[in-house]
Motif scaffolding. Sequence first.
Motif, PDB file in Angstrom:
ATOM      1  N   ILE A 129      40.714 -22.480 -32.780  1.00  0.00           N
ATOM      2  CA  ILE A 129      40.726 -23.137 -31.471  1.00  0.00           C
ATOM      3  C   ILE A 129      41.411 -24.482 -31.651  1.00  0.00           C
TER       4      ILE A 129
ATOM      5  N   TRP B  87      41.772 -27.891 -30.670  1.00  0.00           N
ATOM      6  CA  TRP B  87      41.291 -29.067 -29.970  1.00  0.00           C
ATOM      7  C   TRP B  87      42.322 -30.186 -30.124  1.00  0.00           C
TER       8      TRP B  87
ATOM      9  N   ASP C 100      37.001 -24.393 -25.455  1.00  0.00           N
ATOM     10  CA  ASP C 100      38.419 -24.397 -25.837  1.00  0.00           C
ATOM     11  C   ASP C 100      38.997 -25.807 -25.905  1.00  0.00           C
TER      12      ASP C 100
END
Length: 560
Positions: free
Chosen positions: A250, A252, A536
């Motif tokens: 994911i 970030w 997310d």
Amino acid sequence: MGNLRMIMYDPPVRWNRDYTAYIPGLVKKWEFSDEGKTITFYFRKGLKWSDGYPFTMEDLRFWWEDLATNDEYRVIQPPWWSHNIDGTLMKVKFIDDYTISFTFKEPHWNIPYILASGFWEWESMMKPKHYLKQFHPKYNSEMKNYTTFQDKDKWWLNPEYPVLFAWHTVEYTPGEGATYERNPYYWKIDTAGNQLPYIDRIEVRYVTDPEVRLLQAIRGEYDATFRGVKDPLKIPLLKEKEKSGNYRVILWKEGAGAWPGVTVNQTYNVEKTKDPFMRNLLRNKYFRRALSYAIDRKRVNDVVWNGMARIQQFTISEESWHFASPEGKKIWQEWANSYVEYNPQKANELLDEIGLNKRDKDGFRTRPDGTKLELILDVRAGKRVFSETAPILKKNWEAIGLRTVINTVNKATQKLRGAQSIYQLRMDEASEMDLWIYPDWVFPTGTDPCRRMWPYIVRYQITNGREGEPIKKGSVEDRLMEIYNKGISEPDLEKRNHYIWDAVRIHIDEGPFCIGITGGQPSPVVVKNNFRNVPDFGVLGPWAVGAPGNTNPEQYFFKR
């Protein structure tokens, strides 16, 4: 242990999941009175420590009276935000078992938000009196000093220590890892009435080598790691191994306004260095601009980041709520674009104009009296981004005649040089989301007298004038602090943002004080495919926002 403590993030006031607001945590509400001079916090009734003992204001009284304001115990001191502008301490009133108030001589509208800052602000206050008093000389005559107290007062290492977090320590092995289990008295439930946390047990590994962490991550050995493989250059490899490792990546945000950047010391210590010329040079905005114009940022981006970063001047995080409005975005962009053009000719002209127009036989610029001029760039050892950028900076600055020495230092030496304010230039990484709770990237104030651009001014503030140097009336620092003091006295959020923009305008007009090179990088989060409820979007660079703790790890779960 910092990463683990960020997962446990659970203060009285907290950031929400998308970084747009502060919300209640351990307190159910807070109120201002006396035009912002008094802040009253109402803690939730029924809170218990992880051993089942009630949490009350007696625990906070223990923190304030027996630790923070205890002259015999200096490990925990009154926090930086507890002082009035004149340096005296706020007044604390313990109203009842669940209510406490802080009273200042002037409005301090930012105090609730400061308590939401990272793990450190609340952690220093979270002191279970019923457990710790047995090690305190005031309550136990067998304790002749605070050695045992200090040893026991580390919840993340001490399995006996009661906490208010979702998990508590059950085992700690130095150099190897620790185990944490769910707090049976944790106060949160989900919307269906199930007590949190969902996860019963957290096992933490201590792995200091980033390459080993990367190897373990791609093998699928971690259920979750948020900062363990933070280097964006590893994203392609992490993505390539997702299927075989049974995990997902994911992306970030790092939230970097400068990664890397170069902090320029504005309080260079003449008493220790015996070099007033260097101090004046470092404080000369045209000199700093010359350094900035000389940097080939595209080269840094290509070499250090494979082109994935954004070329920019030093700023705080683009994602900061100070810049959410169209007007805010506009001033942030102006800040990011200031003095970033690669223009060695302009750099040379600026250096000539400020009197550095003499050169030695090797072509390097000298001081006006003809003596050697040498810049020293401190570079923290073991930091890939810094070590790969520094040679480029050396080449760029020597191309405009500035002899440059790369000074590789360890963490302890870096801290010492900061504490003494004897460094000239330092490789750094900058990110921040709210300058009213963590001001020292823009304002000459804060908690750490070893960092940023004004270390000796901060030292003067936190020692009440015993050490360091005061702000000179009419100086750039004086103007910035005037804005800061107006900002913390302003109740309206939008008006406070305008004060930030005023401070940014000073950074544009009188800066740069920290020279940014690139920013805007992603930050990879690696979690197993069955590890769910991880959002997310998140921002990992500025620790003050509490990530990943602000995303409610107590609601992460394993999908069966």
